[in-house]
Design a protein around this motif. Structure first.
Motif, PDB file in Angstrom:
ATOM      1  N   ASP A  79       0.863  -1.184   0.000  1.00 42.97           N
ATOM      2  CA  ASP A  79       0.000   0.000   0.000  1.00 42.97           C
ATOM      3  C   ASP A  79       0.898   1.233   0.000  1.00 42.97           C
ATOM      4  O   ASP A  79       1.681   1.437   0.939  1.00 42.97           O
ATOM      5  N   ASN A  80       0.761   2.068  -1.043  1.00 45.13           N
ATOM      6  CA  ASN A  80       1.627   3.237  -1.188  1.00 45.13           C
ATOM      7  C   ASN A  80       0.792   4.443  -1.618  1.00 45.13           C
ATOM      8  O   ASN A  80       0.139   4.410  -2.661  1.00 45.13           O
ATOM      9  N   ASP A  81       0.781   5.469  -0.793  1.00 44.31           N
ATOM     10  CA  ASP A  81       0.111   6.737  -1.096  1.00 44.31           C
ATOM     11  C   ASP A  81       1.175   7.844  -1.122  1.00 44.31           C
ATOM     12  O   ASP A  81       1.893   8.052  -0.127  1.00 44.31           O
ATOM     13  N   HIS A  82       1.237   8.563  -2.248  1.00 42.24           N
ATOM     14  CA  HIS A  82       2.263   9.598  -2.421  1.00 42.24           C
ATOM     15  C   HIS A  82       1.590  10.887  -2.893  1.00 42.24           C
ATOM     16  O   HIS A  82       0.724  10.853  -3.768  1.00 42.24           O
ATOM     17  N   GLU A  83       2.009  12.007  -2.294  1.00 45.69           N
ATOM     18  CA  GLU A  83       1.431  13.303  -2.655  1.00 45.69           C
ATOM     19  C   GLU A  83       2.537  14.350  -2.741  1.00 45.69           C
ATOM     20  O   GLU A  83       3.411  14.428  -1.867  1.00 45.69           O
ATOM     21  N   GLN A 127      -1.096  13.650  -6.811  1.00 49.00           N
ATOM     22  CA  GLN A 127      -1.325  12.475  -5.954  1.00 49.00           C
ATOM     23  C   GLN A 127      -1.131  11.194  -6.768  1.00 49.00           C
ATOM     24  O   GLN A 127      -1.500  11.127  -7.946  1.00 49.00           O
ATOM     25  N   LYS A 187      -1.486   6.768  -5.978  1.00 52.16           N
ATOM     26  CA  LYS A 187      -1.929   5.714  -5.052  1.00 52.16           C
ATOM     27  C   LYS A 187      -1.644   4.351  -5.698  1.00 52.16           C
ATOM     28  O   LYS A 187      -1.970   4.136  -6.869  1.00 52.16           O
ATOM     29  N   ARG A 211      -1.928   0.092  -4.896  1.00 49.50           N
ATOM     30  CA  ARG A 211      -2.383  -1.054  -4.105  1.00 49.50           C
ATOM     31  C   ARG A 211      -1.991  -2.320  -4.869  1.00 49.50           C
ATOM     32  O   ARG A 211      -2.486  -2.566  -5.960  1.00 49.50           O
TER      33      ARG A 211
END
Length: 676
Positions: A629-633, A652, A654, A656
């Motif tokens: 799980d990787n969320d980058h902003e 942004q 995202k 998964r």
């Protein structure tokens, strides 16, 4: 008048006493000739009918209570199929049907509407190869005697010791269902704690579980197999002194003697137990006994220990002598056998090996690599005067030695020169992948122009990139002041939407470009390598590719080398006596990875283990589950935090990603090849 009323009352209250009628009898033989259906047209419950069978000659008797035959039914009917003839007889209480059969048959009775159905099935003939019976009894000295009634005198038996077990393989025999069981015999006080019978390959196998120290001897007399298992003391003598942990089960007795002769005490034990005892002339002396309620075999051990005596069993006779005399006699017998072996004439015999290579017998026979006899023959099977020669071309073994040694070599070859059983191993390597990615971005540009000057970040003139001359030289568009465009996914460029805002004088421009990209993927890879190999033999199967790369070869030059990226299954099966399979497995699943500055990477999945599986069963030997799980902003400070409008200053992404790896193994034992 009272008697008539009484009879009517009985008939109403007991309807079973009312007379039934047999209207017809029909025979319906089946096409196979082994089944027949007998139909009796009579309204009756099947539970009221009494049946029994006669063996010689085979007959089936049916008694129908309170039933009479109709006048249309003949008293004697001709049979068909399994039935020879049907005869009817009746009295005041029943109607009897005597069904004469051609062969013994099994019957089943049931009621259906207004008829009785009797199904006759030919009784199967007894299997001539089936074991007839197995029994185990305790002997007078604590030994166990296993008696097996074979189906035929032509069935051969091989008995061998395997650790704490005694195994007897009976070729060509079958085990009926009533004998397929484990019998606990520990309560008898013998070395045998339990025994079991089960089918094995093309015959039957008897397995005896043991305890303590023991020895055995087996013999076959026509259709009877006898295996005697005798307890052995720690000193090597059978019954010499009290044995630690030994259990006694003889008849109990009490003795109270003062200065009784040893020979007299042995005679008392022989008369009490019914065992034949022979004492040497050198057995003398006296002893005093005061024993109460002890097994007679324990009393015998006490006497032997007290007077320094030894006991040997010869068939049904116990021979007792002093320990020194017993050892001297045995030493003399061994010396005489050695002298006879040195004088015994030599014989030559050739042995043809069908499944094993003759070279595998070099160590057992004491033969060197050059064919000469080895100097150290401690573990050699041949005698000092024996010799052997191996012919690799015909795979034959020529042995020259005494008859006893030749018999031992023959037994050894019979044991090891057998067809190896084979195992089919099938593996399933399942790789599942579930991924989802989303990228959102924005490009924002702002420009203003004045006569003879431009405010911006080095914009190119309108139309300059396309080779056209701008209509208004003083008006410039510059590169975006904010570039947070979304990245591509899997080589696909993101979709974009752009628009430009300017004032009425066309002196200030606001350029906005929104980009977005979303990727969703699911995949499953199933690899199913399979191979077949012999028992306890290593097998290897692989498939894949070799990836070239450059490596230094010295003197400033380079050479091409290769890396393997393949699917490999290496397995060593071992078949257990109970029909299971022990697998020693090494599985590799490699694939081409990403490109790095040092060369191409290899994605590796590897598992190595040892597991036991039943024949035809499936086991999961390993699994790897990975979740990412990787969320980058990315955003502009302060401006990116503004509600609603802050989305124009943020980018942004995202990710998964879920991956799962499972490895399944299924072994199947194949039938051994038949000898040619």
């Amino acid at each position: 008048m009272k008697m008539i009323l009484l009879l009517l009352t009985l008939l109403v209250s007991h309807p079973a006493l009312a007379e039934n009628r047999l209207l017809a009898i029909h025979l319906h033989p089946r096409t196979d000739g082994a089944t027949l259906e007998l139909r009796l047209e009579a309204p009756m419950d099947a539970a009221q009918v009494q049946t029994f069978q006669l063996v010689d000659p085979p007959q089936l008797i049916l008694d129908l209570p309170m039933t009479a035959a109709s006048e249309a039914v003949s008293r004697s009917l001709a049979g068909s199929g399994l039935v020879k003839r049907i005869q009817l007889a009746s009295d005041d209480e029943r109607l009897r049907l005597q069904v004469a059969l051609k062969q013994a048959a099994i019957h089943a009775l049931r009621a259906e509407e207004d008829r009785l159905l009797v199904e006759l099935v030919l009784q199967p003939a007894p299997d001539p190869a089936a074991l007839q019976g197995i029994s185990l009894q305790r002997g007078a000295l604590g030994e166990a005697r296993l008696s097996v009634e074979l189906g035929s005198s032509e069935q051969t038996v091989q008995v061998r010791q395997l650790g704490g077990r005694l195994i007897a393989d009976i070729s060509g025999a079958t085990v009926p269902l009533p004998l397929r069981r484990q019998v606990q015999t520990g309560q008898l006080g013998t070395p045998v704690t339990q025994y079991s019978a089960l089918p094995h390959q093309e015959g039957a196998r008897l397995v005896l579980e043991m305890q303590g120290q023991w020895r055995y001897h087996a013999y076959q007399s026509r259709r009877r197999l006898v295996i005697d298992v005798l307890p052995v003391s720690s000193g090597g003598g059978a019954g010499a002194g009290l044995q630690e942990g030994k259990t006694y089960g003889g008849h109990r007795l009490s003795l109270n003697f003062q200065n009784i002769e040893v020979r007299t005490a042995l005679q008392v034990l022989a008369e009490h137990s019914g065992v034949n005892i022979v004492a040497s002339d050198t057995v003398t002396g006296q002893l005093s006994l005061r024993l109460k309620d002890l097994p007679w075999d324990q009393v015998l051990d006490l006497i032997l220990q007290a007077r320094g005596l030894e006991m040997r069993r010869h068939g049904e006779v116990l021979w007792i002598a002093p320990r020194d005399e017993m050892l001297a006699r045995e030493r003399l017998e061994l010396e005489q056998k050695a002298m006879i072996a040195d004088l015994e004439p030599l014989h030559a015999e050739s042995f043809q090996l069908n499944y094993q290579r003759a070279d595998t017998l070099r160590k057992a026979l004491g033969i060197g690599e050059d064919g000469s006899t080895q100097a150290n023959r401690r573990n050699a099977l041949l005698s000092r005067r024996g010799s052997a020669m191996i012919d690799s071309h015909t795979n034959q073994l020529l042995v020259t030695d005494t008859l006893a040694v030749l018999a031992n070599v023959r037994k050894l070859i019979e044991r090891i020169d057998v067809a190896s059983r084979q195992v089919l191993i099938e593996a399933r390597i399942v790789e599942a992948d579930d991924s989802f990615s989303r990228n959102l971005g924005v490009k924002l540009g702002l420009a203003a122009t004045k006569r003879g000057a431009a405010i911006g970040n080095g914009y190119a003139a309108i139309g300059e990139q396309s080779g056209q001359t701008p209509a208004t030289p003083d008006l410039y568009l510059r590169e975006p002041a904010l570039n947070l465009r979304s990245e591509s996914l899997g080589g696909a460029a993101p979709g974009s939407f752009a628009f430009t805002l300017f004032n009425a004088a066309a002196q200030r421009f606001l350029n906005i470009e929104l980009s977005a990209l979303e990727a969703d993927g699911r995949g499953k890879i199933v690899s199913s390598p399979r191979l077949i190999t012999a028992d306890q033999q290593v097998a290897l199967i692989e498939q894949g590719e070799k990836i070239p790369y450059q490596q230094a070869a010295g003197n400033g030059s380079t050479a091409t080398a290769f890396k393997k990226a393949n699917l490999k299954l290496e397995v060593t099966p071992q078949i257990t006596p109970d029909g299971n399979v022990i697998l020693e497995v090494d599985v590799n699943k490699d694939s081409r990875g990403s490109v790095t500055p040092g060369g191409l990477a290899i994605n590796t999945k590897h598992i190595k283990t040892k597991v036991q599986v039943e024949d035809g069963g499936t086991v999961v030997i390993g699994g790897i589950y990975t979740q990412t799980d990787n969320d980058h902003e990315t955003r502009v400070p302060l401006l990116g935090d503004i509600p609603v409008l802050g989305a124009l200053f943020r980018s942004q992404s995202k990710v998964r990603d879920k991956t799962e790896l499972l490895i399944f193994l299924t072994p199947r034992i194949a039938a051994a090849p038949r000898p040619y």
